[in-house]
Design an enzyme around this catalytic site. Structure first.
Site, mmCIF file in Angstrom:
data_model
loop_
_atom_site.group_PDB
_atom_site.id
_atom_site.type_symbol
_atom_site.label_atom_id
_atom_site.label_comp_id
_atom_site.label_asym_id
_atom_site.label_seq_id
_atom_site.Cartn_x
_atom_site.Cartn_y
_atom_site.Cartn_z
ATOM 1 N N TRP A 21 -4.281 -0.917 0.194
ATOM 2 C CA TRP A 21 -3.028 -0.753 0.424
ATOM 3 C C TRP A 21 -2.574 -0.302 1.599
ATOM 4 C CZ3 TRP A 21 1.001 0.120 -1.790
ATOM 5 C CH2 TRP A 21 2.497 1.251 -1.421
ATOM 6 N N SER A 23 -0.434 0.128 4.237
ATOM 7 C CA SER A 23 0.399 1.164 3.958
ATOM 8 C C SER A 23 1.528 1.182 5.320
ATOM 9 C CB SER A 23 0.595 2.545 4.311
ATOM 10 O OG SER A 23 1.419 4.014 4.272
ATOM 11 N N GLY A 24 3.117 0.636 4.398
ATOM 12 C CA GLY A 24 3.771 1.040 6.160
ATOM 13 C C GLY A 24 3.851 2.409 7.070
ATOM 14 N N PHE A 25 3.927 3.773 5.969
ATOM 15 C CA PHE A 25 3.698 5.336 6.634
ATOM 16 C C PHE A 25 2.055 5.003 7.779
ATOM 17 C CE2 PHE A 25 1.124 9.074 6.834
ATOM 18 C CZ PHE A 25 2.266 9.757 7.391
ATOM 19 N N ASP A 35 7.812 6.830 10.117
ATOM 20 C CA ASP A 35 8.411 5.764 9.355
ATOM 21 C C ASP A 35 9.884 5.804 8.431
ATOM 22 O OD1 ASP A 35 7.429 3.793 6.622
ATOM 23 O OD2 ASP A 35 6.672 5.693 5.617
ATOM 24 N N ASP A 62 2.522 -2.196 1.325
ATOM 25 C CA ASP A 62 3.589 -2.055 1.194
ATOM 26 C C ASP A 62 4.806 -2.585 2.070
ATOM 27 O OD1 ASP A 62 5.355 0.136 1.341
ATOM 28 O OD2 ASP A 62 4.425 1.806 2.651
#
Length: 148
Positions: A21, A23-25, A35, A62
């Site tokens: 994954w 992830s943008g976070f 984020d 993401d």
């Protein structure tokens, strides 16, 4: 598994995870920033490419809001496909987004018709799996709105 760089992606693959994954976070956190659509698309794209180069697991990216509207999403998706993405996730928040985890954050959503257009534009330009993510529950709009 949500690694934040190529080394942690490679370790996730070696540990037996089935997918990555992206992830943008996680990417924002690794740069010590919120984020909140601060990092440019090029940073996300380069991290996707770098993770793809060091391991063979599917990459689920993401894309937050798709970096803007349907036009931005249609521009972004083929580039992520070329960088090694297997699937992209686009959410229905306004751009720029505010993290769902930020206390008191702005959780405004675009209307359903606009979101459908964003998802359709992404699907039209690529063979990638496009996952549409509704944020109605996080925005406090309730289950009925989330299921619309």
């Amino acid at each position: 598994m949500a690694p934040h760089n190529p080394l942690s992606a490679k370790l996730a693959a070696e540990a037996g995870f089935n997918a990555i994954w992206v992830s943008g976070f996680e990417l924002s956190a690794s740069h010590a920033i919120p984020d909140a659509s601060i990092l440019p698309m090029s940073t996300h794209l380069e991290m996707t490419r770098a993770m793809s180069e060091v391991q063979n697991l599917p990459l689920i990216i993401d894309l937050d809001t798709g970096f803007g509207n349907a036009v931005n999403g249609a521009y972004a998706v083929p580039r992520f496909a070329a960088a090694g993405a297997t699937a992209v996730v686009i959410e229905d928040k306004t751009f720029p987004k505010d993290s769902s985890l930020r206390v008191g954050g702005r959780q405004n959503l675009i209307d359903i018709a606009e979101f459908q257009g964003t998802v359709a534009a992404a699907k039209e330009v690529s063979e990638l799996l496009v996952i549409a993510r509704r944020e109605a529950l996080i925005a406090g709009l309730g289950e009925n709105e989330a299921l619309r």
